[in-house]
Design an enzyme around this catalytic site. Structure first.
Site, short mmCIF file in Angstrom:
data_model
loop_
_atom_site.label_atom_id
_atom_site.label_comp_id
_atom_site.label_asym_id
_atom_site.label_seq_id
_atom_site.Cartn_x
_atom_site.Cartn_y
_atom_site.Cartn_z
CE1 TYR A 32 1.05 -0.15 4.40
CE2 TYR A 32 -0.24 1.86 4.41
CZ TYR A 32 0.66 1.02 5.02
OH TYR A 32 1.18 1.36 6.24
NE ARG A 51 6.86 4.04 0.54
CZ ARG A 51 6.61 4.80 1.60
NH1 ARG A 51 7.56 5.02 2.49
NH2 ARG A 51 5.41 5.32 1.79
NE ARG A 100 -5.58 -20.02 3.94
CZ ARG A 100 -4.41 -20.49 4.34
NH1 ARG A 100 -3.94 -21.62 3.82
NH2 ARG A 100 -3.70 -19.88 5.27
CE LYS A 150 3.09 3.08 3.15
NZ LYS A 150 3.16 3.11 4.61
CD GLU A 182 9.95 1.41 10.56
OE1 GLU A 182 9.89 2.34 9.74
OE2 GLU A 182 9.90 0.20 10.23
CG LEU A 206 8.28 2.28 4.83
CD1 LEU A 206 8.05 1.04 3.98
CD2 LEU A 206 6.96 2.98 5.09
#
Ligand code: PMP
Length: 286
Positions: A32, A51, A100, A150, A182, A206
């Site tokens: 995302y 990114r 799945r 991310k 972070e 990140l």
């Protein structure tokens, strides 16, 4: 009701649905980005798109949409949802193969799922929280080893925010091998004298888009930048501290594990960088 974007269509939020077999839902197999909006324009769109491409690439996921089309979708959502200040979330998952399975589906036959939605946040720039500053607790960093990607795998950051809330604080900084990695949803900084210290880039954190811009602006303002690890103890002895993220810009930190930083109020450097960042990014918004 919000209008959202799902796989090429603009829909009312209640009509936008994805399969129960979507790998984002089953396996957190998705990435995302969050882009902020000021004056109805996108802040650092280019940085987020670069990114995004990197995150997709690292996970061998196909990019289902061109940069030009993405810009158009972002702008259209801002327009139809009448966002002056707010956020745009963009999520791309590996899609649904109709069942799945741990193995990745064939990208030739399984299309990624792409979703964008807005959050209207009047007062994003003039945020009262930035005038108060954030109280932070430290927690152990038990996340996986590819924090540079991310992904939508945000369970531990959510737990960290809950731990902070339970302790009467605003957020948590994560610590690994004695050093701060972070914040749960931001990059972490301390200030000592004229020097800004923040952890060096690696797979452990990140690579914040806001981090790049803020460090550039700090250097332009003749501040010294040192990219290295620091401990909670060092941070507690710093003059000030702050975090950066696309959704909160530069956020002063006033307390760390119960210890007040400096005067216990937002620091000069953090507030100045917040102002510079918001001013400059407003001018460069698209
Ligand atoms: N670290 C983590 C773990 C984050 O979730 C975020 C925000 N998504 C950041 C750092 C800051 O990144 P950015 O400046 O690109 O928002």
């Amino acid at each position: 009701m919000r209008t959202v974007y799902l796989n090429g269509e603009y829909l009312p939020e209640t009509e936008a649905t994805v399969s129960i077999f979507d790998r984002g839902f089953l396996m957190a197999d998705g990435v995302y980005e969050v882009t902020s909006v000021l004056d109805g324009k996108l802040i650092d769109f280019e940085g987020h798109i670069v990114r995004l491409a990197r995150s997709l690439d690292e996970l061998d996921m196909r990019n289902p949409i061109s940069k030009e089309d993405l810009l158009e979708v972002h702008r259209e959502l801002v327009r139809v949802n009448e966002i002056d200040e707010g956020l745009i979330y963009l999520q791309i998952t590996r899609g649904s193969a109709g069942d799945r399975d741990f193995a990745f589906p064939d990208p030739e036959t399984t299309a990624p799922t792409i979703v964008l939605f807005t959050q209207n946040k009047p007062g994003l720039a003039d945020n009262p929280a930035a005038k108060k500053g954030a109280k932070i607790i430290s927690i152990e960093d038990i996340r996986w080893g590819r924090r540079d990607i991310k992904t939508v795998q945000l369970l531990y950051p959510s737990m960290g925010k809950m731990m902070a809330k339970k302790a009467g604080c605003d957020d948590a900084w994560m610590v690994e091998d004695g050093f701060v990695t972070e914040g749960t949803s931001n990059n972490a900084y301390i200030v000592k004298g004229n020097k800004i210290i923040t952890r060096q880039l690696s797979n452990d954190i990140l690579h914040g888009i806001t981090r790049v811009a803020v460090l550039r602006m700090a250097r332009e303002a003749q501040m010294e930048v040192e990219e290295r690890s620091f401990s909670i103890k060092e941070a507690q002895q710093a003059d000030e501290a702050f975090t950066t993220s696309a959704s909160a810009f530069v956020m002063p930190v006033v307390e760390l594990d119960g210890v007040a930083l400096g005067d216990g109020v937002p620091g000069k450097v953090a507030l100045r960088l917040r102002e510079i960042y918001i001013d400059e990014m407003r001018k460069a918004a698209v």
